[in-house]
Motif scaffolding. Sequence first.
Motif, PDB file in Angstrom:
ATOM      1  N   VAL A  59       0.838  -1.201   0.000  1.00  0.00           N
ATOM      2  CA  VAL A  59       0.000   0.000   0.000  1.00  0.00           C
ATOM      3  C   VAL A  59       0.875   1.255   0.000  1.00  0.00           C
ATOM      4  O   VAL A  59       0.440   2.326  -0.372  1.00  0.00           O
ATOM      5  CB  VAL A  59      -0.918  -0.041   1.245  1.00  0.00           C
ATOM      6  N   PHE A  60       2.123   1.088   0.425  1.00  0.00           N
ATOM      7  CA  PHE A  60       2.983   2.249   0.684  1.00  0.00           C
ATOM      8  C   PHE A  60       4.194   2.302  -0.236  1.00  0.00           C
ATOM      9  O   PHE A  60       4.464   1.374  -1.001  1.00  0.00           O
ATOM     10  CB  PHE A  60       3.486   2.205   2.133  1.00  0.00           C
ATOM     11  N   VAL A 103       3.670  12.565  -7.476  1.00  0.00           N
ATOM     12  CA  VAL A 103       3.151  11.382  -6.767  1.00  0.00           C
ATOM     13  C   VAL A 103       1.896  11.791  -5.990  1.00  0.00           C
ATOM     14  O   VAL A 103       1.848  12.848  -5.375  1.00  0.00           O
ATOM     15  CB  VAL A 103       4.219  10.821  -5.812  1.00  0.00           C
ATOM     16  N   LYS A 104       0.881  10.931  -6.031  1.00  0.00           N
ATOM     17  CA  LYS A 104      -0.358  11.238  -5.325  1.00  0.00           C
ATOM     18  C   LYS A 104      -0.689  10.164  -4.298  1.00  0.00           C
ATOM     19  O   LYS A 104      -0.402   8.983  -4.492  1.00  0.00           O
ATOM     20  CB  LYS A 104      -1.513  11.321  -6.330  1.00  0.00           C
ATOM     21  N   TRP A 105      -1.283  10.598  -3.204  1.00  0.00           N
ATOM     22  CA  TRP A 105      -1.815   9.636  -2.219  1.00  0.00           C
ATOM     23  C   TRP A 105      -3.053   8.989  -2.810  1.00  0.00           C
ATOM     24  O   TRP A 105      -3.650   9.501  -3.755  1.00  0.00           O
ATOM     25  CB  TRP A 105      -2.166  10.349  -0.904  1.00  0.00           C
ATOM     26  N   HIS A 106      -3.467   7.898  -2.219  1.00  0.00           N
ATOM     27  CA  HIS A 106      -4.629   7.162  -2.751  1.00  0.00           C
ATOM     28  C   HIS A 106      -5.899   8.005  -2.742  1.00  0.00           C
ATOM     29  O   HIS A 106      -6.841   7.719  -3.458  1.00  0.00           O
ATOM     30  CB  HIS A 106      -4.855   5.866  -1.954  1.00  0.00           C
ATOM     31  N   GLY A 194      -1.855   5.196   1.142  1.00  0.00           N
ATOM     32  CA  GLY A 194      -0.428   5.312   0.888  1.00  0.00           C
ATOM     33  C   GLY A 194      -0.247   5.858  -0.508  1.00  0.00           C
ATOM     34  O   GLY A 194      -1.182   6.403  -1.112  1.00  0.00           O
ATOM     35  N   THR A 195       0.990   5.719  -1.022  1.00  0.00           N
ATOM     36  CA  THR A 195       1.240   6.122  -2.403  1.00  0.00           C
ATOM     37  C   THR A 195       1.507   4.883  -3.248  1.00  0.00           C
ATOM     38  O   THR A 195       1.801   4.988  -4.424  1.00  0.00           O
ATOM     39  CB  THR A 195       2.478   7.030  -2.478  1.00  0.00           C
ATOM     40  N   GLY A 196       1.421   3.728  -2.628  1.00  0.00           N
ATOM     41  CA  GLY A 196       1.903   2.494  -3.231  1.00  0.00           C
ATOM     42  C   GLY A 196       1.038   1.946  -4.345  1.00  0.00           C
ATOM     43  O   GLY A 196      -0.004   2.502  -4.692  1.00  0.00           O
ATOM     44  N   PRO A 197       1.476   0.812  -4.919  1.00  0.00           N
ATOM     45  CA  PRO A 197       0.822   0.236  -6.096  1.00  0.00           C
ATOM     46  C   PRO A 197      -0.576  -0.327  -5.834  1.00  0.00           C
ATOM     47  O   PRO A 197      -1.314  -0.577  -6.780  1.00  0.00           O
ATOM     48  CB  PRO A 197       1.783  -0.881  -6.524  1.00  0.00           C
ATOM     49  N   VAL A 212      -6.697  -3.497  -4.166  1.00  0.00           N
ATOM     50  CA  VAL A 212      -6.858  -3.422  -5.629  1.00  0.00           C
ATOM     51  C   VAL A 212      -5.773  -2.519  -6.205  1.00  0.00           C
ATOM     52  O   VAL A 212      -5.192  -1.686  -5.520  1.00  0.00           O
ATOM     53  CB  VAL A 212      -8.222  -2.853  -6.066  1.00  0.00           C
ATOM     54  N   ARG A 213      -5.560  -2.699  -7.475  1.00  0.00           N
ATOM     55  CA  ARG A 213      -4.570  -1.958  -8.224  1.00  0.00           C
ATOM     56  C   ARG A 213      -4.813  -0.451  -8.089  1.00  0.00           C
ATOM     57  O   ARG A 213      -5.937   0.025  -8.179  1.00  0.00           O
ATOM     58  CB  ARG A 213      -4.739  -2.366  -9.689  1.00  0.00           C
ATOM     59  N   ASN A 214      -3.741   0.287  -7.878  1.00  0.00           N
ATOM     60  CA  ASN A 214      -3.822   1.740  -7.864  1.00  0.00           C
ATOM     61  C   ASN A 214      -3.607   2.225  -9.290  1.00  0.00           C
ATOM     62  O   ASN A 214      -2.484   2.187  -9.799  1.00  0.00           O
ATOM     63  CB  ASN A 214      -2.730   2.287  -6.927  1.00  0.00           C
ATOM     64  N   PRO A 215      -4.670   2.658  -9.979  1.00  0.00           N
ATOM     65  CA  PRO A 215      -4.526   2.988 -11.411  1.00  0.00           C
ATOM     66  C   PRO A 215      -3.631   4.205 -11.636  1.00  0.00           C
ATOM     67  O   PRO A 215      -3.104   4.394 -12.723  1.00  0.00           O
ATOM     68  CB  PRO A 215      -5.959   3.263 -11.854  1.00  0.00           C
ATOM     69  N   ASP A 216      -3.472   5.021 -10.581  1.00  0.00           N
ATOM     70  CA  ASP A 216      -2.671   6.239 -10.738  1.00  0.00           C
ATOM     71  C   ASP A 216      -1.258   6.066 -10.192  1.00  0.00           C
ATOM     72  O   ASP A 216      -0.614   7.040  -9.827  1.00  0.00           O
ATOM     73  CB  ASP A 216      -3.350   7.406 -10.005  1.00  0.00           C
ATOM     74  N   TYR A 217      -0.812   4.806 -10.051  1.00  0.00           N
ATOM     75  CA  TYR A 217       0.509   4.590  -9.474  1.00  0.00           C
ATOM     76  C   TYR A 217       1.571   5.304 -10.300  1.00  0.00           C
ATOM     77  O   TYR A 217       1.527   5.294 -11.534  1.00  0.00           O
ATOM     78  CB  TYR A 217       0.795   3.093  -9.395  1.00  0.00           C
TER      79      TYR A 217
END
Lengths: 532, 315, 297
Positions: A59-60, A103-106, A194-197, A212-217
């Motif tokens: 997550v991070f 970089v963006k937070w979730h 977090g900022t993670g994937p 779930v996948r972070n689309p904006d990773y």
Amino acid sequence: MRLRVAFAAGTLAAFVLAAAPVFAQKQGGTLKISHRDNPPSASIHEEATISVVQPFMAVFNNLVMFDPNEKTNSPDKIVPDLAESWSYNPDQTKLTFKLRTGVKWHDGKPFSAKDVKCTWDALIGQEEKSDLIRKNPRKIWYSNLKDVTVGSDTEVTFVLGRPQPSFLSMLAAGYSPVYACHANGRDMRSKPIGTGPFKVVDFKRNEAIKLVRNPDYWKKGRPYLDAIDWKIVPNRSTRTLGFVAGEFDMTFDSDVTFPMLKDVKAQKPDAVCEARPTNVNTNILINRDAPPFDKPELRRALVLAIDQKPFNDILFEGQALMSAVMLPPPYGLWGMPKEVLETLPGFGSDVAKNRAEARQIMEKLGYSKDKPLKIKVATRNIAIYRDPAVILIDQLKAIYIDAELDPIDTTVWYNKIQRKDYSVGMNLTGGGVDDPDTAFYENFHSASDRNYTAYKNPEIDALIDKQSAELDRDKRKKIVWEIEKKLAEDGARPVINHNVANTCWTPQMKGLVLQHNGIYNGWRFEDVWLDR
Amino acid sequence: MGSYLVRRFLLMALTLFGMSILIFVMLRLVPGDIADILVDAAGIADPKEKAKIAKELGLDRPIIEQYGQWIGGLTRGDLGFAYVSERPAIEEIAPRIPISAKLTLMALFFSVILGVPFGVISAVRQNTTLDYSLRVLSLSGLSLPSFWLGLLVLMASVHWFGTIPIYTNEPRGFLQEVGLLAIPAAVVGFRSSALIMRLTRSSMLEVMRQDYIRTARSKGATNTSVNYNHALRNALLPVVTIIGIEAAFLVGGLIVTETVFNIPGVARFLVEAIRWRDYPIVQNLVMLIAFVVVTVNFLVDMAYMVLDPRIKYAD
Amino acid sequence: MAIIDHEAELHRAGANITGWRSQLVFTARRYPLGAIGAVIVLTFVFTAVFANFIAPFDPTSTDSKASLARPGSVFWLGADFMGRDMFSRIVYGARISLAVGMGATLMGGLLGVSIGLMSGYLGGAFDLLTQRLLDVMQSLPLLVMALVMAAALGPSLENTIVAIAIPLVPTVARVVRSSTLSLREQPFVEAARAVGMGEVRIAVRHVLPNTLAPLIVLGTAQLGSAILVEASLSFLGLGIPEPYPSWGRMLSESAAEYVRTAPWLVIFPGVAISMTVFGTNLLGDALRDILDPRQRS
């Protein structure tokens, strides 16, 4: 120079990864993993267990991390994460990071240097008001961190009291994610951002963790997986059966013991299983402040009575590693080679001779077969603690010690140990990073919260500080070995062995590299993909 | 009868009130609290941090005040905050209830389907080999620990099918859910079916000795007609009661079965919450169980009153 | 509801009874299942009492070479993960089961009898209060009550006995109370009172013995459930701690991990529990038939 190389390598890697056509890795799929117990919370900084790190590290992001493609975590193999590069000032007391932009937070808010400051301010207790954490198990890691200053949105500096070569390694550990300034502790513990994937969708106690996948990773093209489903199954046989039956793609970390490995292999011949040290060692706590073990000769007799082999044979089918406090080579960077190790008390191979000597000591103290010393061996009431304790009790019979197991409810274990309400205890100690600073400060320095046995030795304290500031790795290693020798001679916390266990996964899961000297690292899951 | 109802109702309330005190006090006797657990989970023992957590959770306030707050909240439908998840306790408990309820109903269904017919057969064929075998079978149902039975079922399942039924979070559709719950339900229900069978049998025997049955027989009614029309109907009353009471008491069996089969129901959650010293969860779950037991007892009494006119409620 | 004249019963059944031995044989013939139950229970008690003579090994001594050994000539029922002999552990486990079963039943019985007698005899406020308290205790299933008690007391042998005994109290107290209530009005009790016997003496000498039959039946049933509850508690990790070889504990952690490689770890302790409880149930049924004719089947 080294730093620049690391930076260059990092950029190069990022470039190659970004440019590489997606020809092998497949996108998509849900990875299913079994979890062994209910994580106490989702907040990595507040906890000290793999139960939290393994599911939530994805997550991070950290500032820097150990190269996830290397099996051995080493200070030479640290790669950029949220920090694009880093540098020390000439006297090695200021460590400045240049941060990634965009970089963006979730939750969509932008990440900046302030977040880094907030995180470490909370960890060094500078921000008393901080609601980010309420527990701080690794306070001792940052005892040398004096301040964190923000240069700009993309620049942050860690101010150290004195040079500490291990500092960057600690920041690279899975235990050191960057938290968001605008988050609060309650959310971080139950549904962290977090900022993670991967983003946390749901964390149901005793049931499941859904990511779930972070689309904006920020790392383009990552992660490959659509989602990761962790299912909490407290019963190990159910977990293992679930893996064998294909319900799970992967077992929990180090969940497969050697006796079970045969079973798994027999039922699922295509399973990929890898054995590695768990960063946990089994050790004995001796209460040196109260009778009967306030007598040094009695402590010595106890150490001499231990035969490591049966522990290893029964619990690990002979696969565990013999070492003092530090993880031994080739896995660990700091452990002693076998020939040096065998010169330490308790590590000699002639058990019969050792026990004869121990019996002599006991007889001198007035004990005999008919008049044994009666003690209780305290341990946490969990199988992994109890099993070695049962073996220890069995071995102590050989030197006229009639011991009884005293299983302590896990809730009051540390209280009891801290109150010194025990004479001998069976204990497990884990380490977050393969570095003498974490191992020695946490467990043997007189100022540490986690020095449960309240071991106090000014000489050791001084040596720990000395090795910590030593920049030359070979010189540092010499001091480390000196400390090891003194601790062993003093019977500070005799180590029985370093545990080894297996992690298994389906061959369809690709891209995971298990870290051999750090089970708490390498769980970002961004390079993992499913071939189906 | 009206006054009896009121009295019964007041007694129910009194019992639940007593239970709330009992569980509240007992929980505070448990060695170690949530603050201990939390710092322990982090592998630290810093008294300052422990005190901070205790304060945050209100554990430092007087017991009476804590109790008042809980009961006050209960009357408003507020179950408080779960210590571990830091979410409203109701959010943690509510989703788990249907799972356990379904399991209970299926177990009950299973036990009635097996228990009643076998009980009747056993009674009608009293002292035959069939009767003996059925009695031994039912006794074994009472003797097998359900967690062991569960383990054996898992073992057999792996052996023959190479897989085990693991409860997935959102079963896809009704049939799948029934399929997943069927085996655990059968394991829990086995014991109840034994109990129901024994009771059906003895109740049948009792009725068959009654005068009116003898009269019916002497009037030339066929055996089958006597057994099933007269005897069974009258014998069923106590059976209905035991079914009701079993429904409430199945929770005991659920505790181990949900653990073995990894079903996220309330019973397993209770054990977990006890382990974590999560008072708000334990207290409310225990009250829920007590409420169900007391209500079922009440309903059974009412059913008795309606079904059996011989019972008088004078006082 | 006087105590049953067993001899008369047997005579009526047409038995030609001389001496206790033939009486025993007759009873065994009449109640074959009960006889089997009695044999099982006796074997269980015998095993528990003479565990140190029966078990070939020390149940706690470990052996790295015997880890997960198959059942065979050395380890009759195999060995566990730590190389401890399963047969010896099951034999010693009988001690734990007996201690907890008997201990909890006796303790629950004793408490229940005293409360029931006092409640039925004293009546009034005391009766009212205890009845309500028993209501509260009975509003939780046995295992749930025992679970909460066990957690409150902490895991140990003594605490497990107490945790199981307390939930057993209400049933006993209720049975004793109701027979006390009906016996109090019986002519022989009134006669005793008329000749100036003290109330306590009447309670102990006249009332108590006449409640014995249902108590024995109840006690046997409770023995079975106490053993089962102990096994369940230990299985959940809230009962008897190591190093005591409790049957329930043997089934919990390590055993379940080796379901496939070492099924004997799962099968034998389970068989031990089941057989023992089965025996007490058989015996209990027979005792009920013998002692409590109203419920005779």
